[in-house]
Design an enzyme around this catalytic site. Structure first.
Site, PDB file in Angstrom:
ATOM      1  NE  ARG A  98      -4.081   1.888   0.941  1.00 59.30           N
ATOM      2  CZ  ARG A  98      -5.074   2.200   0.122  1.00 59.30           C
ATOM      3  NH1 ARG A  98      -5.069   1.816  -1.138  1.00 59.30           N
ATOM      4  NH2 ARG A  98      -6.105   2.887   0.562  1.00 59.30           N
ATOM      5  CB  THR A 373      -9.278  -0.794  -7.446  1.00 60.07           C
ATOM      6  OG1 THR A 373      -9.302   0.376  -6.630  1.00 60.07           O
ATOM      7  CG2 THR A 373      -8.491  -1.873  -6.758  1.00 60.07           C
ATOM      8  CG  ASP A 415      -8.600   5.240  -0.032  1.00 55.09           C
ATOM      9  OD1 ASP A 415      -9.747   5.688  -0.241  1.00 55.09           O
ATOM     10  OD2 ASP A 415      -8.123   4.308  -0.690  1.00 55.09           O
ATOM     11  CB  SER A 445     -12.327  -1.040   0.724  1.00 57.43           C
ATOM     12  OG  SER A 445     -12.738   0.019   1.543  1.00 57.43           O
TER      13      SER A 445
HETATM   14  N1  GLY Z   1      -8.473   3.191  -3.082  1.00 56.93           N
HETATM   15  C1  GLY Z   1      -9.459   2.225  -2.797  1.00 56.93           C
HETATM   16  C2  GLY Z   1      -9.090   1.340  -1.689  1.00 56.93           C
HETATM   17  O1  GLY Z   1      -7.917   1.139  -1.437  1.00 56.93           O
HETATM   18  O2  GLY Z   1      -9.953   0.836  -1.040  1.00 56.93           O
END
Ligand code: GLY
Length: 564
Positions: A98, A373, A415, A445
């Protein structure tokens, strides 16, 4: 060109060869390995790697780099993501790549002097970008599990970036939709911005991206986080008022994590722990669901939609309060998944009446918008399985293409909880646990997931869709385990989403009859229809050992399953 046409023909023939069982819709059936992704060229390269003797891990790396070229909307090296894997001998694990907040980030960076959110500042332009994690993630997975030479995995993407590929209708539409905002966000206009509209069949090339990928091929992660690519990123930041520094790039690390694991009706479900909320919320939903007989209620009836909605509201309320990057905050995972806690949450569900979300926890938000995504699933001939979800957050991320490096940056900073109670682009609210801090990962998410049955591989699952990702994975699991669907039927089935706030049920258009709508409204639910939820890419290992690859071809996109 001839090569491209032959790929399309191969795809057609492979789909045409699928022999559906009577009255059942099946995806593609394969004896050995399977790749399912959002893009035909990415799926194709994954299968070629498997055919060359590579593992699912090798194939996943090749698919990811090809997506970076052929799916710039979402499959970008300027973003980040997560991997859940299961090796042939049953070892399960999770890799977190991430994005992180830059060192100069601070909790109020998107607020004005009055403490109000500056609209769009966390979503569009240089300041919206977190430090990208994808290249570190691919490097980490290669160092631990790669078997073929790394150059063989990335070279196909370099070749396609340089030689070009034929734009699909979907990509042409998305480019045309965003071209003016891309122009607005960049200080140096990317070649993608041109006077005439993009059309299906146009050839698209990425010469600068080819050079960036060559640096990664030659120097591994240092080809991105140091040297020329780092210089181009930092110079881009300086031109556009962004804050990612050389040090942020050099310090970035992907992190191996213990996955979240939960039993659901005799199946082991393995999914992503924080910094994604996906695994914890999915586990809460499944544990809460064990108390209900969904098979008896029926698929997408008023009764089952009501119960699923009530479970989702409670789980997403917990998400908002308790979840964040567990390297920075204490996330009470065991407590949230404790059977007594689940039972206590379930005990407040009324069979006939919606619980207003304001009674579950206070807060006011607006609405869910777009989400970008991408997910792909891979199983190899040795039995390894890899479930990968990556993102740049919105379509084309923050819309800034790093000049000279040829890739878009993410807008993942949105986010974070940029102000307590203020909704992000998915309508999600958050609090202290997900506040901005330098080096911290913003709560996701994304829910790459693997399900086992009798200690053997059963399903590899995942989808894009922002906050709807978790509830989509949840429904696909229920569709198979509770409603007896094939993998393709479970993917194709229309989806329903709820998330605490906004206090509403979001439905894919046409999913329910007017009678069921009325029954839900009588229970106190408000309903809103949208065109589509997610773009699921899944694989099931069937009882006879064959694989069913289910690409989400009924929704928009170029989703493709290929086996070998
Ligand atoms: N950017 C969408 C997620 O990571 O949930």
């Amino acid at each position: 060109m001839i090569k491209r046409i032959s790929i399309v023909l191969t795809l057609f023939i492979l789909h045409a060869c699928t022999q559906p069982e009577p009255d059942r819709t099946l995806g593609l059936i394969s004896e050995n390995g399977m790749v399912v992704s959002a893009n035909p060229l990415a799926t194709q390269v994954g299968v070629e790697i498997l055919e060359a003797g590579g593992t699912a891990f090798d194939a996943a790396i090749a698919v990811k780099y090809m997506l970076a070229v052929t799916y710039p909307i979402a499959g970008n090296i300027g973003g980040g993501g997560f991997i859940i894997y299961r090796t042939a001998d049953g070892e399960r694990g999770a890799l977190d790549f991430r994005e992180t907040a830059p060192g100069l980030a601070h909790r109020d960076m998107y607020l004005d002097e009055e403490g109000e959110v500056v609209f769009g500042k966390s979503q569009l332009g240089h300041l919206a970008a977190g430090v990208p994690g994808t290249v570190a993630g691919m490097d980490e997975i290669y160092q631990r599990f790669g078997t073929l030479p790394f150059a063989d995995l990335i070279q196909p993407a370099i070749d396609v970036a340089r030689d070009g590929y034929v734009n699909s209708q979907f990509q042409a539409e998305q480019l045309n939709r965003f071209v003016s905002v891309i122009e607005q966000a960049n200080t140096i206009t990317p070649d993608l911005v041109r006077d005439e509209p993009w059309e299906e069949g146009d050839v698209i090339t990425f010469e600068d991206l080819a050079k960036t990928l060559e640096r990664i091929r030659d120097f591994g992660r240092d080809g991105f986080y140091k040297g020329e690519t780092a210089r181009l990123i930092v110079e881009e930041m300086e031109r556009g008022g962004g804050i990612i520094s050389y040090q942020d790039l050099e310090n970035y690390q992907a992190v191996w994590r213990e996955p979240v694991e939960v039993e659901y009706r005799g199946h082991r479900v393995t999914s992503m722990p924080p910094s994604s909320s996906g695994g914890v919320v999915l586990a809460q939903l499944l544990l809460g669901s064990e108390a209900f007989d969904f098979a008896d209620m029926g698929h997408n009836t008023a009764e089952s939609i009501h119960i699923m909605t009530e479970l989702k509201r409670r789980a997403y309320a917990d998400r908002a309060t308790h979840l964040g990057d567990k390297d920075f905050v204490d996330v009470p995972i065991n407590e949230l998944l404790n059977p007594e806690y689940i039972e206590q949450r379930n005990s407040t569900i009324q069979p006939d009446t919606a619980t207003p979300s304001s009674e579950i926890k206070e807060g006011e938000v607006e609405r869910i918008e777009s989400f970008e995504t991408t997910h792909f699933s891979v199983v190899d001939q040795f039995g390894n399985a890899v479930s990968v979800t990556t993102t740049v957050n919105s379509f084309f991320g923050n819309k800034v293409m790093v000049a000279g490096a040829g890739f878009f940056l993410n807008n993942e900073m949105d986010d974070f909880s940029i102000k307590p109670g203020f909704p992000n682009q998915f309508g999600l609210v958050g609090g202290e646990a997900n506040a901005i801090e330098p080096g911290k990962r913003m709560l996701s998410s994304m829910t790459p997931t693997i399900v086992e049955k009798d200690d053997d591989l059963y399903m590899v699952l995942g989808t894009p869709g922002g906050s709807t990702i978790i509830t989509n994975v949840y429904q696909v699991i229920l569709n198979v385990i509770d409603h007896g669907m094939t993998m393709q039927e479970a993917v194709d089935a229309r989806k329903i989403h709820a998330q605490w706030l906004p206090d509403e049920i979001v439905l894919e258009r046409g999913v329910i009859s007017s009678e069921i709508r009325q029954q839900l409204e009588e229970k106190g639910h408000s309903l809103r229809e949208i065109n589509q939820i997610g773009r699921f890419q899944a694989i099931m290992k069937r009882a006879d050992g064959t694989l069913e690859g289910a690409a989400d071809t009924t929704r928009t996109g170029d989703s493709t399953a290929l086996g070998h």
